[in-house]
Design a protein around this motif. Structure first.
Motif, PDB file in Angstrom:
ATOM      1  N   ALA A  94     155.838  30.638  72.436  1.00 38.64           N
ATOM      2  CA  ALA A  94     154.903  29.542  72.206  1.00 38.64           C
ATOM      3  C   ALA A  94     155.458  28.230  72.740  1.00 38.64           C
ATOM      4  CB  ALA A  94     154.584  29.420  70.717  1.00 38.64           C
ATOM      5  N   ALA A  95     156.369  28.317  73.699  1.00 34.59           N
ATOM      6  CA  ALA A  95     156.959  27.126  74.312  1.00 34.59           C
ATOM      7  C   ALA A  95     157.411  27.470  75.711  1.00 34.59           C
ATOM      8  CB  ALA A  95     158.139  26.632  73.477  1.00 34.59           C
ATOM      9  N   ASP A  96     157.475  26.468  76.547  1.00 30.88           N
ATOM     10  CA  ASP A  96     158.040  26.637  77.880  1.00 30.88           C
ATOM     11  C   ASP A  96     159.535  26.926  77.727  1.00 30.88           C
ATOM     12  OD1 ASP A  96     159.224  26.245  80.405  1.00 30.88           O
ATOM     13  OD2 ASP A  96     157.733  24.761  80.972  1.00 30.88           O
ATOM     14  N   PRO A  97     160.045  27.985  78.348  1.00 28.70           N
ATOM     15  CA  PRO A  97     161.482  28.281  78.231  1.00 28.70           C
ATOM     16  C   PRO A  97     162.368  27.088  78.569  1.00 28.70           C
ATOM     17  CG  PRO A  97     160.357  30.105  79.282  1.00 28.70           C
ATOM     18  CD  PRO A  97     159.336  29.015  79.140  1.00 28.70           C
ATOM     19  N   ALA A  98     161.934  26.239  79.477  1.00 29.17           N
ATOM     20  CA  ALA A  98     162.743  25.077  79.859  1.00 29.17           C
ATOM     21  C   ALA A  98     162.860  24.069  78.723  1.00 29.17           C
ATOM     22  CB  ALA A  98     162.139  24.405  81.092  1.00 29.17           C
ATOM     23  N   GLU A  99     161.950  24.146  77.755  1.00 30.49           N
ATOM     24  CA  GLU A  99     161.972  23.200  76.643  1.00 30.49           C
ATOM     25  C   GLU A  99     162.843  23.675  75.485  1.00 30.49           C
ATOM     26  OE1 GLU A  99     157.911  22.714  75.558  1.00 30.49           O
ATOM     27  OE2 GLU A  99     157.370  21.600  77.375  1.00 30.49           O
ATOM     28  N   LEU A 100     163.231  24.938  75.499  1.00 36.64           N
ATOM     29  CA  LEU A 100     164.057  25.462  74.421  1.00 36.64           C
ATOM     30  C   LEU A 100     165.471  24.915  74.530  1.00 36.64           C
ATOM     31  CD1 LEU A 100     162.881  29.195  74.371  1.00 36.64           C
ATOM     32  CD2 LEU A 100     162.138  27.323  72.884  1.00 36.64           C
ATOM     33  N   ARG A 101     166.106  24.705  73.396  1.00 38.43           N
ATOM     34  CA  ARG A 101     167.447  24.152  73.372  1.00 38.43           C
ATOM     35  C   ARG A 101     168.419  25.162  72.780  1.00 38.43           C
ATOM     36  NH1 ARG A 101     165.680  21.784  76.673  1.00 38.43           N
ATOM     37  NH2 ARG A 101     165.212  19.552  76.896  1.00 38.43           N
ATOM     38  N   TRP A 102     169.591  25.225  73.395  1.00 40.10           N
ATOM     39  CA  TRP A 102     170.646  26.129  72.956  1.00 40.10           C
ATOM     40  C   TRP A 102     171.677  25.326  72.177  1.00 40.10           C
ATOM     41  CZ3 TRP A 102     170.580  31.415  74.251  1.00 40.10           C
ATOM     42  CH2 TRP A 102     169.511  31.798  75.070  1.00 40.10           C
ATOM     43  N   ARG A 103     172.236  25.946  71.141  1.00 38.81           N
ATOM     44  CA  ARG A 103     173.272  25.261  70.361  1.00 38.81           C
ATOM     45  C   ARG A 103     174.512  25.051  71.231  1.00 38.81           C
ATOM     46  NH1 ARG A 103     171.362  28.870  66.594  1.00 38.81           N
ATOM     47  NH2 ARG A 103     173.169  30.229  66.826  1.00 38.81           N
ATOM     48  N   GLY A 104     175.178  23.925  70.999  1.00 36.86           N
ATOM     49  CA  GLY A 104     176.255  23.531  71.895  1.00 36.86           C
ATOM     50  C   GLY A 104     177.642  23.946  71.492  1.00 36.86           C
ATOM     51  N   GLY A 105     177.783  25.021  70.738  1.00 37.03           N
ATOM     52  CA  GLY A 105     179.110  25.467  70.338  1.00 37.03           C
ATOM     53  C   GLY A 105     179.868  26.107  71.480  1.00 37.03           C
ATOM     54  N   LEU A 106     181.140  26.384  71.238  1.00 36.83           N
ATOM     55  CA  LEU A 106     182.003  26.938  72.275  1.00 36.83           C
ATOM     56  C   LEU A 106     182.021  28.468  72.243  1.00 36.83           C
ATOM     57  CD1 LEU A 106     184.079  26.096  74.486  1.00 36.83           C
ATOM     58  CD2 LEU A 106     185.851  26.373  72.733  1.00 36.83           C
ATOM     59  N   ILE A 107     182.142  29.043  71.050  1.00 30.82           N
ATOM     60  CA  ILE A 107     182.330  30.486  70.918  1.00 30.82           C
ATOM     61  C   ILE A 107     180.996  31.225  70.947  1.00 30.82           C
ATOM     62  CG2 ILE A 107     183.258  32.312  69.459  1.00 30.82           C
ATOM     63  CD1 ILE A 107     185.398  30.513  70.706  1.00 30.82           C
ATOM     64  N   MET A 108     180.033  30.765  70.173  1.00 31.23           N
ATOM     65  CA  MET A 108     178.765  31.466  70.029  1.00 31.23           C
ATOM     66  C   MET A 108     177.737  30.982  71.053  1.00 31.23           C
ATOM     67  SD  MET A 108     179.243  33.585  67.519  1.00 31.23           S
ATOM     68  CE  MET A 108     180.274  33.827  66.057  1.00 31.23           C
ATOM     69  N   ARG A 109     176.754  31.825  71.326  1.00 32.19           N
ATOM     70  CA  ARG A 109     175.646  31.454  72.207  1.00 32.19           C
ATOM     71  C   ARG A 109     174.339  31.811  71.505  1.00 32.19           C
ATOM     72  NH1 ARG A 109     173.409  30.151  76.826  1.00 32.19           N
ATOM     73  NH2 ARG A 109     171.716  31.418  77.704  1.00 32.19           N
ATOM     74  N   GLY A 110     173.521  30.797  71.230  1.00 32.76           N
ATOM     75  CA  GLY A 110     172.266  31.075  70.549  1.00 32.76           C
ATOM     76  C   GLY A 110     171.300  29.915  70.641  1.00 32.76           C
ATOM     77  N   LEU A 111     170.025  30.219  70.458  1.00 33.73           N
ATOM     78  CA  LEU A 111     168.953  29.233  70.501  1.00 33.73           C
ATOM     79  C   LEU A 111     168.877  28.447  69.195  1.00 33.73           C
ATOM     80  CD1 LEU A 111     166.258  31.513  72.122  1.00 33.73           C
ATOM     81  CD2 LEU A 111     166.981  29.325  73.094  1.00 33.73           C
ATOM     82  N   ARG A 112     168.476  27.180  69.312  1.00 28.78           N
ATOM     83  CA  ARG A 112     168.220  26.383  68.115  1.00 28.78           C
ATOM     84  C   ARG A 112     166.909  26.806  67.454  1.00 28.78           C
ATOM     85  NH1 ARG A 112     170.975  21.401  67.635  1.00 28.78           N
ATOM     86  NH2 ARG A 112     172.414  20.956  69.344  1.00 28.78           N
ATOM     87  N   THR A 113     165.890  27.051  68.270  1.00 29.32           N
ATOM     88  CA  THR A 113     164.580  27.469  67.771  1.00 29.32           C
ATOM     89  C   THR A 113     164.015  28.513  68.718  1.00 29.32           C
ATOM     90  OG1 THR A 113     163.411  25.735  68.999  1.00 29.32           O
ATOM     91  CG2 THR A 113     164.099  25.202  66.742  1.00 29.32           C
ATOM     92  N   LEU A 114     163.071  29.306  68.222  1.00 27.11           N
ATOM     93  CA  LEU A 114     162.370  30.278  69.063  1.00 27.11           C
ATOM     94  C   LEU A 114     160.922  30.374  68.578  1.00 27.11           C
ATOM     95  CD1 LEU A 114     162.411  32.286  71.375  1.00 27.11           C
ATOM     96  CD2 LEU A 114     163.236  34.040  69.795  1.00 27.11           C
ATOM     97  N   PRO A 115     160.069  29.410  68.990  1.00 27.68           N
ATOM     98  CA  PRO A 115     158.668  29.437  68.552  1.00 27.68           C
ATOM     99  C   PRO A 115     157.888  30.552  69.235  1.00 27.68           C
ATOM    100  CG  PRO A 115     159.050  27.613  70.082  1.00 27.68           C
ATOM    101  CD  PRO A 115     160.383  28.249  69.827  1.00 27.68           C
TER     102      PRO A 115
END
Length: 435
Positions: free
Chosen positions: A396-417
């Motif tokens: 429900a969002a443009d992939p370019a608008e999604l934000r990823w959390r800025g940690g070093l070890i983990m990789r994950g999205l902040r939100t996924l509408p």
């Protein structure tokens, strides 16, 4: 997040310039930068956003070697840290909270003893018996938004599922589980920013675990904390600090990897509709084989752990032809190794049928993730149930608008509408807080 690149080899006219690391653009898609590093600087010294200097290991063969090399210690005492870097590695607050004696911070023989003791409590049988509860939690969370036709799959599904699951497994009473959810949320929100928020949550969690362990000693149950307390090996038991540290790391390391496995996995399936449709057809036919290989491929393609946790050279050594001085931190970049074309055919292609898939998503060697079977169970259950109950699930969002959390070890999205056709809940519930 810092936008300052670390030291890089000088570029030459016949190749692209060195990529900028640790920018927001890098967080959204680090794979082109990792491809450059694999080719031009496979063992690369850089300055991290925290100011700590470390080596990044990006090729599969080097990564696998480094993960199993006992000259690379997990114990921070071996870090020849500068005053500027002091206290900026590892999990914020764990030292002050006396939570250092867990499997991510120790070496043999202490690691061997603790892992053997913990394995006595964290058995495959316990995980297998937990399957119906994971399914129940999954369905109840979907029930909470199924009629609405839209949801944020991170905050409403991928995040609470592993929190409630690991709390149940540890033996945290239902009335206390929302506190754990709050503490875990603080860790995720501040994972790439100020360390103080995480440290405060760690302190609160440590105090709670001390009280819970005391209660479980008096009234043990059929749960993991009681199992940790009872576990013994040749007359040795876990100390209270060791039991608290192990419960803490099972929660801290266990929940966020599963949040990201589910979130990244759903996101990539939505970005690759032909793969998702193939998996849905397989599930509709009652097959499980593609689900199993599919989760492994999602772990390889865009896994939840971007870099393995900190290691420190205990003596001068060489990785991939690069000399590493004693005391230097080394970070094995799992995300880069898992896309190495020297190891994987068409590594930038998502292929749920991939068979030769010895990815490093959960590490390698003696520090291979102890909770991997539970994470796989939760990931498979979550993905299968979502795709079956919400078959027209869509972004429900443009992939370019999604934000990823800025940690070093983990990789994950902040939100996924997401959006989907509303459906009737399987069971009536006033909300997942009842869990």
């Amino acid at each position: 997040m810092s936008t300052t690149p670390g030291p890089a080899p000088a570029s030459s006219p016949d190749r692209a310039p060195a990529p900028e690391l640790f920018t927001w653009e890098f967080a959204a898609d680090p794979y082109p930068a990792y491809a450059w590093l694999r080719e031009h600087a496979p063992v690369h010294r850089t300055t991290l956003p925290s100011g700590v200097e470390a080596w990044l290991v990006t090729r599969y063969g080097d990564a696998r070697q480094a993960l199993a090399d006992q000259r690379l210690s997990k114990n921070p005492v071996h870090h020849a840290e500068s005053p500027h870097a002091k206290g900026k590695t590892g999990i914020p607050g764990e030292r002050k909270a006396e939570l250092m004696t867990h499997l991510l911070n120790i070496d043999p023989p202490d690691h061997t003893r603790l892992r053997r003791l913990v394995s006595k409590a964290f058995t495959p049988r316990r995980v297998a018996e937990f399957t119906p509860r994971v399914q129940e939690l999954t369905d109840r969370l979907i029930d909470s938004f199924a009629e609405r036709g839209s949801a944020d799959l991170i905050h409403e599904f991928a995040f609470p599922l592993p929190i409630y699951a690991v709390c149940d497994l540890l033996g945290v009473p239902e009335e206390d589980q929302d506190d754990f959810r709050d503490w875990a949320g603080m860790m995720i929100r501040h994972g790439g920013g100020p360390r103080g928020g995480v440290a405060r949550s760690v302190k609160k969690m440590r105090g709670y675990l001390a009280e819970l362990i005391h209660r479980k000693r008096l009234e043990p149950g059929d749960d993991l904390i009681s199992g940790l307390i009872k576990a013994s090996d040749h007359g040795e038991h876990l100390t209270e600090n060791e039991a608290a540290a192990m419960a803490f790391i099972l929660l801290f390391a266990g929940f966020e990897t599963t949040v990201n496995l589910i979130g990244n996995g759903v996101y990539q399936l939505l970005r690759h509709p032909e793969q998702r449709e193939r998996l849905q057809a397989s599930l509709a036919a009652g097959e499980t084989g593609l689900l199993g290989t599919g989760v492994e491929e999602l772990l390889r393609y865009d896994g939840p752990v971007e870099m393995a946790t900190w290691r420190y050279a205990t003596e001068p050594l060489t990785i991939g032809g690069q000399a590493i001085p004693a005391g230097d931190p080394v970070l094995v970049v799992l995300a880069a190794a898992n896309r190495d074309p020297e190891r994987f055919t068409a590594p930038d292609t998502l292929d749920l049928t991939r068979r030769d898939n010895q990815h490093l998503g959960y590490g390698h060697g003696i520090h291979y993730c102890l909770g991997a079977p539970l994470a796989r169970l939760e990931g498979q259950t979550a993905l299968a149930t979502l795709l079956t109950r919400l078959p027209d699930l869509r972004l429900a969002a443009d992939p370019a608008e999604l934000r990823w959390r800025g940690g070093l070890i983990m990789r994950g999205l902040r939100t996924l509408p997401v959006e989907f056709s509303p459906s009737v809940p399987l069971q009536h519930t006033d909300g997942v807080s009842e869990m």
